[in-house]
Design a protein around this motif. Sequence first.
Motif, PDB file in Angstrom:
ATOM      1  N   GLY A 115       0.848  -1.190   0.000  1.00  0.00           N
ATOM      2  CA  GLY A 115       0.000   0.000   0.000  1.00  0.00           C
ATOM      3  C   GLY A 115       0.879   1.233   0.000  1.00  0.00           C
ATOM      4  O   GLY A 115       2.070   1.147   0.277  1.00  0.00           O
ATOM      5  N   SER A 116       0.268   2.386  -0.326  1.00  0.00           N
ATOM      6  CA  SER A 116       1.055   3.615  -0.407  1.00  0.00           C
ATOM      7  C   SER A 116       1.443   4.138   0.966  1.00  0.00           C
ATOM      8  O   SER A 116       2.512   4.709   1.135  1.00  0.00           O
ATOM      9  CB  SER A 116       0.271   4.691  -1.153  1.00  0.00           C
ATOM     10  OG  SER A 116      -0.036   4.254  -2.456  1.00  0.00           O
ATOM     11  N   VAL A 117       0.560   3.994   1.933  1.00  0.00           N
ATOM     12  CA  VAL A 117       0.865   4.377   3.319  1.00  0.00           C
ATOM     13  C   VAL A 117       0.265   3.346   4.264  1.00  0.00           C
ATOM     14  O   VAL A 117      -0.671   2.629   3.901  1.00  0.00           O
ATOM     15  CB  VAL A 117       0.289   5.761   3.714  1.00  0.00           C
ATOM     16  CG1 VAL A 117       1.093   6.884   3.127  1.00  0.00           C
ATOM     17  CG2 VAL A 117      -1.165   5.875   3.346  1.00  0.00           C
ATOM     18  N   GLU A 166       5.991  -7.040   5.124  1.00  0.00           N
ATOM     19  CA  GLU A 166       5.759  -5.752   4.469  1.00  0.00           C
ATOM     20  C   GLU A 166       6.437  -5.806   3.106  1.00  0.00           C
ATOM     21  O   GLU A 166       7.584  -6.231   2.997  1.00  0.00           O
ATOM     22  CB  GLU A 166       6.354  -4.627   5.331  1.00  0.00           C
ATOM     23  CG  GLU A 166       6.267  -3.255   4.671  1.00  0.00           C
ATOM     24  CD  GLU A 166       6.599  -2.094   5.620  1.00  0.00           C
ATOM     25  OE1 GLU A 166       6.477  -2.257   6.854  1.00  0.00           O
ATOM     26  OE2 GLU A 166       6.965  -1.026   5.117  1.00  0.00           O
ATOM     27  N   THR A 191      -3.817   1.230   1.011  1.00  0.00           N
ATOM     28  CA  THR A 191      -4.343   2.369   0.258  1.00  0.00           C
ATOM     29  C   THR A 191      -3.562   2.495  -1.047  1.00  0.00           C
ATOM     30  O   THR A 191      -2.473   1.962  -1.171  1.00  0.00           O
ATOM     31  CB  THR A 191      -4.113   3.720   0.982  1.00  0.00           C
ATOM     32  OG1 THR A 191      -2.724   3.895   1.147  1.00  0.00           O
ATOM     33  CG2 THR A 191      -4.816   3.809   2.310  1.00  0.00           C
ATOM     34  N   HIS A 303      -7.808   6.487  10.079  1.00  0.00           N
ATOM     35  CA  HIS A 303      -6.876   5.675   9.284  1.00  0.00           C
ATOM     36  C   HIS A 303      -6.358   4.504  10.112  1.00  0.00           C
ATOM     37  O   HIS A 303      -6.161   3.407   9.593  1.00  0.00           O
ATOM     38  CB  HIS A 303      -5.749   6.533   8.729  1.00  0.00           C
ATOM     39  CG  HIS A 303      -4.941   7.289   9.730  1.00  0.00           C
ATOM     40  ND1 HIS A 303      -5.492   8.142  10.635  1.00  0.00           N
ATOM     41  CD2 HIS A 303      -3.606   7.310   9.962  1.00  0.00           C
ATOM     42  CE1 HIS A 303      -4.533   8.665  11.373  1.00  0.00           C
ATOM     43  NE2 HIS A 303      -3.377   8.170  10.998  1.00  0.00           N
ATOM     44  N   ARG A 338       5.207   7.581  13.702  1.00  0.00           N
ATOM     45  CA  ARG A 338       3.957   7.345  12.980  1.00  0.00           C
ATOM     46  C   ARG A 338       2.753   7.622  13.870  1.00  0.00           C
ATOM     47  O   ARG A 338       1.808   6.859  13.914  1.00  0.00           O
ATOM     48  CB  ARG A 338       3.894   5.909  12.483  1.00  0.00           C
ATOM     49  CG  ARG A 338       5.010   5.569  11.506  1.00  0.00           C
ATOM     50  CD  ARG A 338       5.053   4.101  11.320  1.00  0.00           C
ATOM     51  NE  ARG A 338       6.088   3.676  10.399  1.00  0.00           N
ATOM     52  CZ  ARG A 338       7.353   3.473  10.741  1.00  0.00           C
ATOM     53  NH1 ARG A 338       7.743   3.672  11.988  1.00  0.00           N
ATOM     54  NH2 ARG A 338       8.219   3.054   9.847  1.00  0.00           N
ATOM     55  N   TYR A 358       8.258  10.261  10.558  1.00  0.00           N
ATOM     56  CA  TYR A 358       8.900   9.212   9.769  1.00  0.00           C
ATOM     57  C   TYR A 358       8.555   9.276   8.289  1.00  0.00           C
ATOM     58  O   TYR A 358       9.323   8.868   7.441  1.00  0.00           O
ATOM     59  CB  TYR A 358       8.544   7.825  10.329  1.00  0.00           C
ATOM     60  CG  TYR A 358       9.050   6.724   9.423  1.00  0.00           C
ATOM     61  CD1 TYR A 358      10.411   6.480   9.303  1.00  0.00           C
ATOM     62  CD2 TYR A 358       8.175   5.984   8.646  1.00  0.00           C
ATOM     63  CE1 TYR A 358      10.893   5.513   8.450  1.00  0.00           C
ATOM     64  CE2 TYR A 358       8.644   5.006   7.784  1.00  0.00           C
ATOM     65  CZ  TYR A 358      10.002   4.776   7.692  1.00  0.00           C
ATOM     66  OH  TYR A 358      10.470   3.825   6.834  1.00  0.00           O
ATOM     67  N   SER A 364      -1.155  10.762   3.924  1.00  0.00           N
ATOM     68  CA  SER A 364      -0.879  10.587   5.347  1.00  0.00           C
ATOM     69  C   SER A 364      -0.881  11.939   6.060  1.00  0.00           C
ATOM     70  O   SER A 364      -1.208  12.016   7.246  1.00  0.00           O
ATOM     71  CB  SER A 364       0.421   9.803   5.577  1.00  0.00           C
ATOM     72  OG  SER A 364       1.550  10.575   5.287  1.00  0.00           O
ATOM     73  N   ALA A 367      -4.593  12.492   6.746  1.00  0.00           N
ATOM     74  CA  ALA A 367      -5.045  11.573   7.810  1.00  0.00           C
ATOM     75  C   ALA A 367      -4.553  12.063   9.165  1.00  0.00           C
ATOM     76  O   ALA A 367      -5.282  12.002  10.164  1.00  0.00           O
ATOM     77  CB  ALA A 367      -4.523  10.162   7.522  1.00  0.00           C
ATOM     78  N   LYS A 462       5.438  16.595  11.268  1.00  0.00           N
ATOM     79  CA  LYS A 462       5.293  15.637  10.172  1.00  0.00           C
ATOM     80  C   LYS A 462       6.077  16.069   8.944  1.00  0.00           C
ATOM     81  O   LYS A 462       6.126  17.237   8.593  1.00  0.00           O
ATOM     82  CB  LYS A 462       3.815  15.467   9.799  1.00  0.00           C
ATOM     83  CG  LYS A 462       3.575  14.294   8.850  1.00  0.00           C
ATOM     84  CD  LYS A 462       2.141  13.830   8.916  1.00  0.00           C
ATOM     85  CE  LYS A 462       1.892  12.684   7.961  1.00  0.00           C
ATOM     86  NZ  LYS A 462       2.553  11.425   8.323  1.00  0.00           N
TER      87      LYS A 462
HETATM   88  N1  LIG Z   1      -4.342   3.559   6.574  1.00  0.00           N
HETATM   89  C1  LIG Z   1      -3.643   4.693   6.607  1.00  0.00           C
HETATM   90  N2  LIG Z   1      -3.965   5.742   5.808  1.00  0.00           N
HETATM   91  C2  LIG Z   1      -3.264   6.890   5.826  1.00  0.00           C
HETATM   92  N3  LIG Z   1      -2.202   7.104   6.634  1.00  0.00           N
HETATM   93  C3  LIG Z   1      -1.829   6.097   7.454  1.00  0.00           C
HETATM   94  C4  LIG Z   1      -2.519   4.841   7.485  1.00  0.00           C
HETATM   95  N4  LIG Z   1      -1.911   4.044   8.406  1.00  0.00           N
HETATM   96  C5  LIG Z   1      -0.887   4.769   8.922  1.00  0.00           C
HETATM   97  N5  LIG Z   1      -0.838   5.988   8.357  1.00  0.00           N
HETATM   98  C6  LIG Z   1       0.134   7.076   8.592  1.00  0.00           C
HETATM   99  O1  LIG Z   1       1.004   7.096   7.465  1.00  0.00           O
HETATM  100  C7  LIG Z   1       2.348   7.359   7.853  1.00  0.00           C
HETATM  101  C8  LIG Z   1       3.241   6.255   7.376  1.00  0.00           C
HETATM  102  O2  LIG Z   1       2.895   5.055   8.050  1.00  0.00           O
HETATM  103  P1  LIG Z   1       3.716   3.714   7.835  1.00  0.00           P
HETATM  104  O3  LIG Z   1       5.126   3.913   8.241  1.00  0.00           O
HETATM  105  O4  LIG Z   1       2.934   2.652   8.490  1.00  0.00           O
HETATM  106  O5  LIG Z   1       3.645   3.594   6.253  1.00  0.00           O
HETATM  107  P2  LIG Z   1       4.501   2.692   5.263  1.00  0.00           P
HETATM  108  O6  LIG Z   1       3.566   2.392   4.155  1.00  0.00           O
HETATM  109  O7  LIG Z   1       5.107   1.556   5.996  1.00  0.00           O
HETATM  110  O8  LIG Z   1       5.653   3.669   4.764  1.00  0.00           O
HETATM  111  P3  LIG Z   1       7.048   3.295   3.993  1.00  0.00           P
HETATM  112  O9  LIG Z   1       6.695   3.263   2.526  1.00  0.00           O
HETATM  113  O10 LIG Z   1       7.944   4.440   4.353  1.00  0.00           O
HETATM  114  O11 LIG Z   1       7.540   1.994   4.520  1.00  0.00           O
HETATM  115  C9  LIG Z   1       2.317   7.522   9.360  1.00  0.00           C
HETATM  116  O12 LIG Z   1       2.230   8.881   9.624  1.00  0.00           O
HETATM  117  C10 LIG Z   1       1.054   6.793   9.767  1.00  0.00           C
HETATM  118  O13 LIG Z   1       0.509   7.299  10.964  1.00  0.00           O
END
Ligand SMILES: Nc1ncnc2c1ncn2[C@@H]1O[C@H](COP(=O)(O)OP(=O)(O)OP(=O)(O)O)[C@@H](O)[C@H]1O
Length: 497
Positions: A115-117, A166, A191, A303, A338, A358, A364, A367, A462
């Motif tokens: 997912g993107s975030v 992941e 997402t 989120h 996060r 982070y 994000s 959110a 952020k």
């Molecule tokens: N479902 C969601 N939708 C939008 N934002 C989210 C969601 N879950 C977590 N976040 C927020 O998005 C940000 C990134 O979260 P996270 O590190 O879990 O993402 P990631 O996809 O693992 O990122 P990366 O690509 O850097 O590994 C944080 O600020 C987190 O609070």
Amino acid sequence: MTSNPLWSFDSLVAAAGAQPSGSPTVAITGFSIDTRTLEPGDVFVALTDQRDGHDFVSAAFAKGAAAAIVAESYAAKPGDGALIRTADTLHSLESIARAARARLASDARVIAVTGSVGKTTTKEMLRLAFSALGPTHASEKSYNNHWGVPLTLARMPAGTRYAIFEIGMNHAGEITPLTGMVRPHVALITTVENAHIENFANEEGIADAKAEIFVGLAPGGTALINLDNRHAARLIASARAHKIHITGITIDRSIADAVAHFGVDEAVALATVRMTATASSGDAIRDGGRDKLPFTIGTVGLHMVMNALFVTAALDAAAADTPTGLAALAAFTPPPGRGSRTRLPTAGGEILLIDESYNANPASMRAAFAVLPTLPRSDYPRRIAVLGDMLELGPNAPDLHAGLWDALEAAGVDLVFAAGPSMAHLYERVPLGRRGAWAKSSVELEPTLLAALAPGDVVMVKGSNGSKMGRLVTAMQEKFGCPASSETDPPETGPAE
Ligand SMILES: Nc1ncnc2c1ncn2[C@@H]1O[C@H](COP(=O)(O)OP(=O)(O)OP(=O)(O)O)[C@@H](O)[C@H]1O
Ligand SMILES: [Mg+2]
């Protein structure tokens, strides 16, 4: 651990398809590609990318490595222990990864998250939930790329019951080989947003690249898809092409509506939700609404609630004890950077620090802002946003930054601090009365920010990791006497993510 090694040397050599020289004097208990974090008993894999891991083999043995996987051309040095020589160290790590996946019991369940975030956040929620049910193995940090995924597989004990991976990407085609190694039973896409858009023509391209995760699904597997995302129909079409079971996840719709509108096989939805300053709780609904499952998570925001619904569906899809797994989420607090919250004591009261340093992209950011109105003005009269550049957004970066103002205004933000050239575009849109300061970098913003803080402030920090907003979190924690915590930099001897 020594009585139960992760790999026997012989099986490892066979899995690597390589030539051994010498044999280890200690049991193999782990894997490492980075001598700074290497533990005694680890097998050191000398990857060649931004830095050449072969320069660190001696250091690895000095720290107690059981063996090292090296290129055939590597000239052994005095003090080196058992070596596994191979034409390509990354390929050998991938071969070991496939062998690790193949040796899992047939009733073990593997879950992959992309997912993107929200990948790491959801992965950590899954780790917590499944750990309540059996031996669980999960990716460390955001180890989600071409070395992170095989490394996580190599580290997976044979007796793992639940494995959680992941999987990330920056370009089309990157997820296909990774999901092929992981062969998940359950694959979820949190997402699809315009993160890493600079490598894609449009968001549809990002959706298609994420949907590659379905390619590796084990027969009879399940796809979990966010029905509230604008690309849901596209992801569903892709999953259908792979003839897999589809569970839709939704906050916005009822179960009946979700099934009727999208034609998914089943759905998990949200009945009620309540939020306090530090926790969210609600009821997940599944099975056509017959069944309500209560959950609580130690973090705030819809989120995060969405991520908890994904966990509900993943537990169901893994044929696990869903209520018990879900109950374990009560202990969930967000990973560093996060959304973790710290109360900073000051002379006249406290400041609430929300650390989102982070990662950042437009989704994000929005959110995160949406969480601020859940904090009552009576407790926290002033809302401060401290924002650093969102990176990797391509030519639309100025507009995407400026476009955040509406969300800040909707969240009732009183004061905006901004760092970096892209954030200047947002700062220009902030009315004069709500401007804190703008600076070229977070380090230059620090003195002005620290001087402006007052009791009763809620301060959200952020930005993308590369914008180094975490140093402002540390500076605030140091000024007010709280310990720092943050996700560490990418490994020294491996490629960056
Ligand atoms: N479902 C969601 N939708 C939008 N934002 C989210 C969601 N879950 C977590 N976040 C927020 O998005 C940000 C990134 O979260 P996270 O590190 O879990 O993402 P990631 O996809 O693992 O990122 P990366 O690509 O850097 O590994 C944080 O600020 C987190 O609070
Ligand atoms: Mg991550």
